[in-house]
Design a protein around this motif. Structure first.
Motif, PDB file in Angstrom:
ATOM      1  N   GLU A 177       0.839  -1.205   0.000  1.00 35.79           N
ATOM      2  CA  GLU A 177       0.000   0.000   0.000  1.00 35.79           C
ATOM      3  C   GLU A 177       0.873   1.255   0.000  1.00 35.79           C
ATOM      4  N   LYS A 178       1.912   1.273   0.820  1.00 33.23           N
ATOM      5  CA  LYS A 178       2.801   2.433   0.903  1.00 33.23           C
ATOM      6  C   LYS A 178       3.942   2.383  -0.112  1.00 33.23           C
ATOM      7  N   ASP A 179       4.258   1.190  -0.553  1.00 31.42           N
ATOM      8  CA  ASP A 179       5.428   0.994  -1.414  1.00 31.42           C
ATOM      9  C   ASP A 179       5.090   0.030  -2.558  1.00 31.42           C
ATOM     10  N   PRO A 180       4.205   0.441  -3.478  1.00 27.86           N
ATOM     11  CA  PRO A 180       3.768  -0.475  -4.543  1.00 27.86           C
ATOM     12  C   PRO A 180       4.892  -0.892  -5.492  1.00 27.86           C
ATOM     13  N   ASN A 181       5.961  -0.111  -5.569  1.00 18.26           N
ATOM     14  CA  ASN A 181       7.085  -0.460  -6.447  1.00 18.26           C
ATOM     15  C   ASN A 181       8.125  -1.337  -5.762  1.00 18.26           C
ATOM     16  N   GLU A 182       7.871  -1.704  -4.511  1.00 16.20           N
ATOM     17  CA  GLU A 182       8.733  -2.618  -3.750  1.00 16.20           C
ATOM     18  C   GLU A 182      10.189  -2.159  -3.748  1.00 16.20           C
ATOM     19  N   MET A 183      10.381  -0.948  -3.270  1.00 20.03           N
ATOM     20  CA  MET A 183      11.711  -0.355  -3.201  1.00 20.03           C
ATOM     21  C   MET A 183      12.320  -0.424  -1.798  1.00 20.03           C
ATOM     22  N   ASN A 184      11.493  -0.691  -0.784  1.00 16.99           N
ATOM     23  CA  ASN A 184      11.974  -0.634   0.596  1.00 16.99           C
ATOM     24  C   ASN A 184      11.592  -1.892   1.365  1.00 16.99           C
ATOM     25  N   ASN A 185      12.573  -2.701   1.650  1.00 23.28           N
ATOM     26  CA  ASN A 185      12.378  -3.916   2.439  1.00 23.28           C
ATOM     27  C   ASN A 185      12.190  -3.538   3.904  1.00 23.28           C
ATOM     28  N   VAL A 186      11.012  -3.823   4.456  1.00 25.87           N
ATOM     29  CA  VAL A 186      10.720  -3.426   5.841  1.00 25.87           C
ATOM     30  C   VAL A 186      10.782  -4.614   6.799  1.00 25.87           C
ATOM     31  N   TYR A 187      11.430  -5.696   6.393  1.00 22.66           N
ATOM     32  CA  TYR A 187      11.452  -6.897   7.235  1.00 22.66           C
ATOM     33  C   TYR A 187      12.021  -6.615   8.624  1.00 22.66           C
ATOM     34  N   ASP A 188      13.064  -5.793   8.695  1.00 21.75           N
ATOM     35  CA  ASP A 188      13.710  -5.510   9.990  1.00 21.75           C
ATOM     36  C   ASP A 188      13.255  -4.194  10.613  1.00 21.75           C
ATOM     37  N   ASP A 189      12.235  -3.588  10.038  1.00 19.15           N
ATOM     38  CA  ASP A 189      11.712  -2.331  10.578  1.00 19.15           C
ATOM     39  C   ASP A 189      10.868  -2.642  11.827  1.00 19.15           C
ATOM     40  N   PRO A 190      11.231  -2.099  12.991  1.00 11.91           N
ATOM     41  CA  PRO A 190      10.477  -2.420  14.227  1.00 11.91           C
ATOM     42  C   PRO A 190       9.011  -2.017  14.158  1.00 11.91           C
ATOM     43  N   ASP A 191       8.677  -1.034  13.332  1.00 14.95           N
ATOM     44  CA  ASP A 191       7.278  -0.632  13.197  1.00 14.95           C
ATOM     45  C   ASP A 191       6.427  -1.728  12.558  1.00 14.95           C
ATOM     46  N   TYR A 192       7.073  -2.681  11.896  1.00 13.63           N
ATOM     47  CA  TYR A 192       6.346  -3.757  11.214  1.00 13.63           C
ATOM     48  C   TYR A 192       6.526  -5.103  11.908  1.00 13.63           C
ATOM     49  N   ALA A 193       6.976  -5.096  13.156  1.00  8.87           N
ATOM     50  CA  ALA A 193       7.228  -6.351  13.870  1.00  8.87           C
ATOM     51  C   ALA A 193       5.970  -7.211  13.974  1.00  8.87           C
ATOM     52  N   GLY A 194       4.841  -6.581  14.260  1.00  8.44           N
ATOM     53  CA  GLY A 194       3.591  -7.332  14.361  1.00  8.44           C
ATOM     54  C   GLY A 194       3.167  -7.908  13.029  1.00  8.44           C
ATOM     55  N   VAL A 195       3.308  -7.133  11.979  1.00  5.22           N
ATOM     56  CA  VAL A 195       2.964  -7.617  10.637  1.00  5.22           C
ATOM     57  C   VAL A 195       3.859  -8.788  10.257  1.00  5.22           C
ATOM     58  N   ARG A 196       5.147  -8.667  10.541  1.00  6.77           N
ATOM     59  CA  ARG A 196       6.091  -9.748  10.221  1.00  6.77           C
ATOM     60  C   ARG A 196       5.683 -11.054  10.904  1.00  6.77           C
ATOM     61  N   LYS A 197       5.306 -10.966  12.167  1.00  7.10           N
ATOM     62  CA  LYS A 197       4.879 -12.164  12.889  1.00  7.10           C
ATOM     63  C   LYS A 197       3.649 -12.787  12.238  1.00  7.10           C
ATOM     64  N   GLU A 198       2.690 -11.943  11.870  1.00  8.38           N
ATOM     65  CA  GLU A 198       1.471 -12.441  11.226  1.00  8.38           C
ATOM     66  C   GLU A 198       1.777 -13.086   9.878  1.00  8.38           C
ATOM     67  N   LEU A 199       2.675 -12.479   9.101  1.00  6.53           N
ATOM     68  CA  LEU A 199       2.994 -13.020   7.782  1.00  6.53           C
ATOM     69  C   LEU A 199       3.744 -14.345   7.879  1.00  6.53           C
TER      70      LEU A 199
END
Length: 518
Positions: free
Chosen positions: A460-482
């Motif tokens: 949604e924020k990065d449709p061109n897939e330019m920024n890997n957010v795997y290690d971004d702490p703001d996405y820790a919950g999303v990472r666990k869910e995925l």
């Protein structure tokens, strides 16, 4: 040609209840290069008709973005690791069930015409006329019911001509029909038809915004691939030069050996002045990269023009013969393709441009005009969907789902995640082995074998897939869910690390035998 049916044919069709099916599959046709998707690159008025008169799917995807495995998934309704065709190397077992066999057994008249890229005589078809392997654009050979024959002309036009001929003369008029109509184009090396050799000569295309991607925000997989237009594409195969800038002969000369005298004259008249102007200009740096992009994209789009023409001819035939109302027409591709995004051509990655595939569909009896479907439909779902429409029982071991209710608007219930695998590494283009899951908003990928790296994207924020957010702490919950979702879908479909190792061992065994022969 082939427009008018007999009164007997029209009478037979009026009594028929099961729908006819025309399944159109092109090779490497990016959704960005279909004007109905709104990217503005080119015009495809005939393919667009299917969206205007039926449905367009905006998030359709493949389970494995490479030619032969994708086709095996389409036929069987099973993931690559279940049907056995995980890459372009492993053999395909035609003895297993496929949807054409089941329709044939249910009384359909069946044909496959064009490219299939699966070795062996196609099973499930009363008539087959398929290209051996990748096939040739000019004066191609076809395997007609297994017998090799050469045809003079351009492959896209020949495929359309014989598809129409089968519809008019070859099928049993008392039966519903299935026609699988597979075009070679726009597969590499993008040789246009004689009449379109100079199409777009008066245009200069602007590449995607991330054409000069430096891959700084992603891992080794994105950096170490070998599919960059400016860097990995070939002077002869891809850019149509007979001699490279250093004066050395190129592989384009091998392709030109198939041309007849008139074809060669037309080709040289179109390309040689442009090629000489390029060589004289001695471009470097960014200007050279932009020239390469324009040579690539123009040839790619030129081959699509012929594909669109063929779609128009088949649609005209259906209209002229009273068949349109009771015929399901599907247009898709065996995967998407990079048209300069990230600087690339080709496919293979789970990034959106090759993971997503075009899908447009018309069936006037059930699908309303201008229907848009944004669900996570995959090529895994084609087989059960077509069996559903035909009223044929869907085998329990097919892993896809019928999207008939989605298309008809009677339900919006669908899966919440799509699963992907890719195995062919180390090999051409050097895209690393990986698997992953995509939800409506996010994507998680695991690259393995010679690396162990994870990537995650907020589409949604990065449709061109330019920024890997795997290690971004703001996405820790999303990472666990995925991760939980990925484990769930792998278990559901029967995939595992052990399955990955099985196919890695088979690949290594094949490569060892090939090296021994060399």
């Amino acid at each position: 040609m082939w427009l008018f049916g007999s009164p007997a044919l029209l009478k037979a069709q009026s009594k028929q209840k099961q729908p006819n099916i025309i399944f159109m599959l092109s090779d490497d046709h990016a959704y960005q290069a279909i004007s109905a998707y709104g990217f503005g690159l080119n015009e495809t008025p005939n393919i667009d008709r299917l969206a205007n008169e039926g449905a367009i799917f905006t998030r359709a995807s493949v389970t494995n973005s490479i030619c032969a495995p994708s086709r095996a998934v389409i036929l069987t309704g099973k993931h690559s690791f279940i049907n056995g065709k995980v890459d372009n190397i492993q053999p395909f077992d035609w003895d297993q069930e496929n949807f054409a066999k089941l329709l044939q057994q249910a009384g359909y008249s069946t044909a496959m015409i064009g490219k299939i890229h699966l070795d062996g005589l196609p099973q499930g078809f009363d008539y087959s006329m398929v290209l051996p392997g990748q096939g040739d654009y000019y004066n191609p050979d076809f395997l007609v019911n297994g017998e090799r024959q050469r045809f003079e002309g351009y492959v896209t036009e020949i495929t359309t001509e014989y598809a129409l001929k089968w519809l008019e003369e070859g099928r049993d008029e008392d039966k519903p029909f299935l026609l699988i109509y597979n075009q070679k184009a726009p597969h590499r090396n993008w040789q246009p038809a004689p009449k379109y050799l100079t199409l777009y000569d008066d245009q200069t295309f602007t590449p995607p915004s991330n054409f000069f991607d430096d891959y700084a925000t992603r891992g080794r997989a994105a950096r170490e691939q070998e599919m960059e237009i400016d860097g990995h594409a070939d002077w002869g195969i891809d850019f149509k030069l007979k001699e490279d800038p250093e004066g050395k002969p190129t592989l384009m000369l091998n392709y030109l050996k198939r041309f007849n005298e008139k074809q060669l004259q037309d080709w040289d008249a179109a390309y040689e002045p442009k090629n000489q102007a390029f060589l004289d200009a001695k471009l470097e740096g960014k200007e050279l990269a932009l020239w390469k992009y324009n040579r690539y994209i123009k040839d790619y789009l030129r081959t699509i023009k012929s594909v669109d023409d063929g779609v128009g001819e088949l649609l005209e035939y259906l209209e002229a013969n009273g068949l349109a109302e009771n015929t399901i027409v599907i247009y898709s591709s065996d995967q998407g393709f990079y048209l300069g995004e990230h600087g690339w051509f080709d496919k293979r990655f789970m990034y959106e441009e090759s993971f997503r595939t075009p899908l447009l569909m018309r069936f006037p009896k059930e699908i309303k005009p201008k229907t848009t479907i944004d669900k996570l439909v995959q090529n895994l779902d084609f087989a059960p969907t077509l069996l559903d429409y035909a009223g044929v029982k869907i085998p329990d071991d097919m892993q896809g789902d019928s999207f008939r209710k989605l298309a008809g608007g009677s339900s919006d219930q669908w899966r919440d995640a799509a699963y992907y695998t890719y195995y062919e590494y180390p090999a051409v283009h050097m895209v690393k082995r990986h698997y992953g899951v995509r939800t409506e908003r996010y994507k998680l990928m695991h690259f393995y074998y010679d690396i162990d790296e994870w990537e995650m994207y907020d589409l949604e924020k990065d449709p061109n897939e330019m920024n890997n957010v795997y290690d971004d702490p703001d996405y820790a919950g999303v990472r666990k869910e995925l991760h939980a979702k990925l484990n769930e879908v792998r278990a559901t479909y029967g995939d595992s690390d052990e399955m990955d190792q099985k196919y890695l061992d088979l690949f290594n065994d094949y490569m060892e035998k090939r090296r021994a022969k060399e």
